[in-house]
Design an enzyme around this catalytic site. Structure first.
Site, mmCIF file in Angstrom:
data_model
loop_
_atom_site.group_PDB
_atom_site.id
_atom_site.type_symbol
_atom_site.label_atom_id
_atom_site.label_comp_id
_atom_site.label_asym_id
_atom_site.label_seq_id
_atom_site.Cartn_x
_atom_site.Cartn_y
_atom_site.Cartn_z
ATOM 1 N N ASP A 71 43.947 36.721 36.648
ATOM 2 C CA ASP A 71 43.390 35.847 35.626
ATOM 3 C C ASP A 71 44.356 35.677 34.451
ATOM 4 O O ASP A 71 44.110 34.868 33.550
ATOM 5 C CB ASP A 71 42.028 36.366 35.141
ATOM 6 N N ASP A 110 41.647 38.046 41.289
ATOM 7 C CA ASP A 110 40.911 38.560 40.136
ATOM 8 C C ASP A 110 39.559 37.868 39.989
ATOM 9 O O ASP A 110 39.457 36.650 40.194
ATOM 10 C CB ASP A 110 41.711 38.300 38.853
ATOM 11 N N GLU A 210 46.927 50.104 33.569
ATOM 12 C CA GLU A 210 47.713 49.227 32.689
ATOM 13 C C GLU A 210 47.865 49.826 31.299
ATOM 14 O O GLU A 210 46.882 50.232 30.665
ATOM 15 C CB GLU A 210 47.067 47.847 32.585
#
Length: 343
Positions: A71, A110, A210
């Site tokens: 995304d 995503d 992340e």
């Protein structure tokens, strides 16, 4: 009797439905089994985020294991400041384009913000669309809140492979206070690991980590029995992921520069080559150097060319006469028709 004879002559065990998996080669699609094998043998997994057909072809040709349709297209492709604005329909369009370009990489799509948070039913419905309409092999969802864990569980139970995502989760920037790294305190680090474990517990086949410190990523990787994919999380994950445009150094516009992450290594300077090529094209067109003879390939016979020139000359005279006498377009059409009837 014939079926029994065929069975007795077969070397396929009676307990199997099919003949069993064949040995994986470099040209076959990457599967969850091949990712598990890499993880078990300590071979790092490669993943690249891409959004369209040309980039998917390049990622596939490079032998990348996983192609993620992220995304992040909202920011990289559509020019938004966050990932939040992109819609499910827009994501499905990106997914279909990537699926047409990649025949080997495992394809993961995503789930965009707003498409799975309301309920497990909504989450499953969205995931089904990503596989059926987007032609993906699996989906990825962000976060570890109870509703996200429940959504992941429901999607897995629906028979769809799920990749989790913890640490910095861009869809939650309103709660996180922006694009901020996570796991920088003991409590935050424990939460990252616990969330990853919860996603594993409900059946996720992998987890993206992340923007967390390397020791936190190492702790999560050691605690999990499924692969971790790092992005800004250091070298101790089971694999790594970067965005196609980022790693190629493709975009140099100020908007993109402000959202290019610090952790991204540029393996090329494609943006410089693109800028140079576009500038040269502009100059050659303005200087009437392009298109030259090699780029003007379509020919007409000399006789037809002469006839065409004569026609053009007559046509120009007719136009001049019409302009001089201030006649309308109908007269021009009549003269042209008269000319072509004569020829």
């Amino acid at each position: 009797m014939q079926r029994l004879a065929r069975r007795l002559m077969s070397n396929i065990p009676e307990s199997t439905v099919y003949g069993g998996p064949k040995p994986q080669n470099s040209n076959q699609r990457v599967t969850l089994n091949s990712l598990r094998k890499k993880h078990q043998t300590g071979v790092p997994i490669t993943m690249v985020t891409a959004y369209d057909y040309p980039s998917a072809v390049q990622v596939d040709n490079a032998g990348i294991d996983v192609c993620l349709v992220g995304d992040s297209a909202a920011m990289v492709v559509h020019g938004h400041d966050t990932t939040l604005p992109i819609t499910l329909d827009e994501m499905l369009s990106h997914c279909r384009a990537v699926a047409r370009g990649a025949s080997r990489s495992l394809l993961v799509g995503d789930l965009p913000f707003g498409s799975y948070e309301s309920s497990s039913v909504q989450a499953v419905d969205t995931a089904v669309r990503v596989l059926k309409e987007g032609n993906m092999d699996a989906i990825k969802l962000e976060g570890g809140a109870p509703s996200r864990i429940s959504a992941a569980r429901a999607i897995v139970e629906a028979g769809i492979a799920v990749m989790g995502h913890v640490g910095l989760t861009p869809q939650a920037i309103s709660v996180l206070g922006g694009f901020r790294p996570q796991g920088k305190s003991v409590n935050s680090a424990v939460k990252v690991v616990e969330t990853a474990l919860a996603l594993q517990e409900v059946g996720c086949f992998s987890v993206v980590l992340e923007c967390v410190p390397a020791p936190v990523a190492a702790a999560a990787t050691a605690a999990l029995q499924i692969p971790t994919i790092g992005i800004g999380a250091g070298p101790y994950c089971s694999g790594q992921v970067l965005v196609y445009h980022d790693l190629l150094g493709m975009l140099q516009h100020p908007h993109h520069a402000k959202v290019t992450p610090k952790f991204c290594k540029q393996y090329g300077h494609v943006g410089e080559a693109i800028n140079k090529a576009l500038s040269e094209y502009k100059q050659e067109v303005e200087n009437k150097q392009f298109p030259s003879a090699p780029y003007t390939p379509y020919k007409i016979s000399e006789d037809d060319e002469l006839l065409l020139m004569n026609c053009a000359s007559l046509f120009n005279k007719q136009v001049s006469w019409i302009i001089k006498h201030e006649k309308g377009c109908t007269l021009l059409e009549d003269l042209c028709c008269h000319h072509w009837r004569r020829t």
